[in-house]
Scaffold this motif. Structure first.
Motif, PDB file in Angstrom:
ATOM      1  N   UNK A  28     -93.502 -17.958  50.259  1.00 29.01           N
ATOM      2  CA  UNK A  28     -92.494 -17.383  51.083  1.00 29.01           C
ATOM      3  C   UNK A  28     -91.525 -18.232  51.424  1.00 29.01           C
ATOM      4  N   UNK A  29     -91.696 -19.547  51.880  1.00 27.99           N
ATOM      5  CA  UNK A  29     -90.996 -20.607  52.444  1.00 27.99           C
ATOM      6  C   UNK A  29     -89.981 -20.883  51.418  1.00 27.99           C
ATOM      7  N   UNK A  30     -90.718 -21.233  50.221  1.00 25.51           N
ATOM      8  CA  UNK A  30     -89.394 -21.306  49.226  1.00 25.51           C
ATOM      9  C   UNK A  30     -88.504 -20.314  49.137  1.00 25.51           C
TER      10      UNK A  30
ATOM     11  N   UNK B 149     -91.102  -4.794  54.807  1.00 28.37           N
ATOM     12  CA  UNK B 149     -90.628  -4.339  56.158  1.00 28.37           C
ATOM     13  C   UNK B 149     -89.583  -5.551  56.735  1.00 28.37           C
ATOM     14  N   UNK B 150     -90.082  -6.770  56.102  1.00 30.18           N
ATOM     15  CA  UNK B 150     -89.370  -7.853  56.774  1.00 30.18           C
ATOM     16  C   UNK B 150     -88.281  -8.391  55.853  1.00 30.18           C
ATOM     17  N   UNK B 151     -88.093  -7.833  54.704  1.00 28.61           N
ATOM     18  CA  UNK B 151     -87.115  -8.503  53.760  1.00 28.61           C
ATOM     19  C   UNK B 151     -87.827  -9.667  52.891  1.00 28.61           C
ATOM     20  N   UNK B 152     -88.995  -9.804  52.864  1.00 32.42           N
ATOM     21  CA  UNK B 152     -89.625 -10.808  51.887  1.00 32.42           C
ATOM     22  C   UNK B 152     -90.154 -10.175  50.783  1.00 32.42           C
ATOM     23  N   UNK B 153     -89.588 -10.893  49.688  1.00 32.77           N
ATOM     24  CA  UNK B 153     -89.930 -10.507  48.330  1.00 32.77           C
ATOM     25  C   UNK B 153     -90.295 -11.805  47.556  1.00 32.77           C
ATOM     26  N   UNK B 154     -91.471 -11.927  46.799  1.00 35.79           N
ATOM     27  CA  UNK B 154     -91.776 -12.821  45.997  1.00 35.79           C
ATOM     28  C   UNK B 154     -92.129 -12.317  44.804  1.00 35.79           C
ATOM     29  N   UNK B 155     -91.422 -12.527  43.669  1.00 35.64           N
ATOM     30  CA  UNK B 155     -91.760 -11.953  42.186  1.00 35.64           C
ATOM     31  C   UNK B 155     -93.075 -12.458  41.712  1.00 35.64           C
TER      32      UNK B 155
END
Length: 87
Positions: free
Chosen positions: A80-82, A53-59
């Protein structure tokens, strides 16, 4: 059965237990590591589900799962910060 066979079987079992009993601790550590990596993958799955929903995607791969599993929530925050600031 002769007593020699019984005694040799008992001695063989004792030797087998002595040999097999030693690698229990390393196997336990490997098992705990695998469980932590699986928990890390679950952390990342829930992060991707909510973060979509917030545009965060970590593989989700072995490295990111290991980082999030070993470090926990701070590891997920670091990933997430990286993802947001470096990549």
């Amino acid at each position: 059965m002769s007593p020699v066979v019984i005694i040799s079987v008992v001695i063989g079992l004792i030797i087998l237990l002595l040999v097999v009993g030693t690698p229990i601790k390393p196997l336990r550590m490997i098992g705990q590591g695998i469980i932590k990596i699986m928990i890390g993958a679950l952390f990342l799955f829930f992060l991707n589900t909510v973060g979509n929903q917030y545009g965060i995607h970590v593989p989700i791969n072995f490295t990111t799962s290991a980082v999030s599993g070993i470090l926990g929530i701070p590891g997920v925050a670091a990933l997430v910060a990286i993802q947001l600031y470096i990549i």
